[in-house]
Motif scaffolding. Structure first.
Motif, short mmCIF file in Angstrom:
data_model
loop_
_atom_site.label_atom_id
_atom_site.label_comp_id
_atom_site.label_asym_id
_atom_site.label_seq_id
_atom_site.Cartn_x
_atom_site.Cartn_y
_atom_site.Cartn_z
N THR A 1 0.85 -1.18 0.00
CA THR A 1 0.00 0.00 0.00
C THR A 1 0.89 1.23 0.00
N SER A 2 0.62 2.16 -0.90
CA SER A 2 1.41 3.38 -0.97
C SER A 2 1.02 4.30 0.19
N SER A 3 1.79 5.39 0.36
CA SER A 3 1.49 6.32 1.44
C SER A 3 0.16 7.02 1.21
N GLY A 4 -0.31 7.07 -0.03
CA GLY A 4 -1.61 7.67 -0.34
C GLY A 4 -2.77 6.71 -0.21
N GLY A 5 -2.48 5.44 0.12
CA GLY A 5 -3.54 4.45 0.30
C GLY A 5 -3.85 3.63 -0.92
#
Length: 100
Positions: A18-22
């Protein structure tokens, strides 16, 4: 395990990230020319393994590693020299416990 071989368990959640942006990034997504290293926990180690002990987390390159299935669980067999880093709980509070 024989010699300096390690048996590490394959992380079941290593497939998706999962990226930091979700945003969910599937395991099949290409990262370009960069290789992604993986963390795994050591289940067993051979008698000649010097820096890694059972229970440590190790950082390694999962490409071209031998996988084996034992009692329905998937593990990776590798040499100690293929480990890039070790995170150990056995070190004192003054040390970071991470060697790269």
């Amino acid at each position: 395990m024989l010699h300096d071989r390690l048996l590490v368990e394959v992380d079941k959640d290593a497939g998706e990230r999962t990226s930091s942006g979700g945003i969910v990034i599937p395991a099949t997504a290409a990262m370009g020319s960069a290789r992604r290293l993986a963390w795994s926990r050591v289940v067993a180690c051979g008698p000649q393994a010097r820096t890694v002990q059972t229970g440590d987390r190790v950082l390694y390159d999962p490409v071209d590693k031998a996988e084996v299935e034992i009692h329905g669980e998937t593990y990776v067999v590798m040499r100690e020299r293929d480990v890039h880093g070790v995170a150990a709980d056995r070190l004192g509070a003054s040390d970071t416990g991470l060697y790269l």
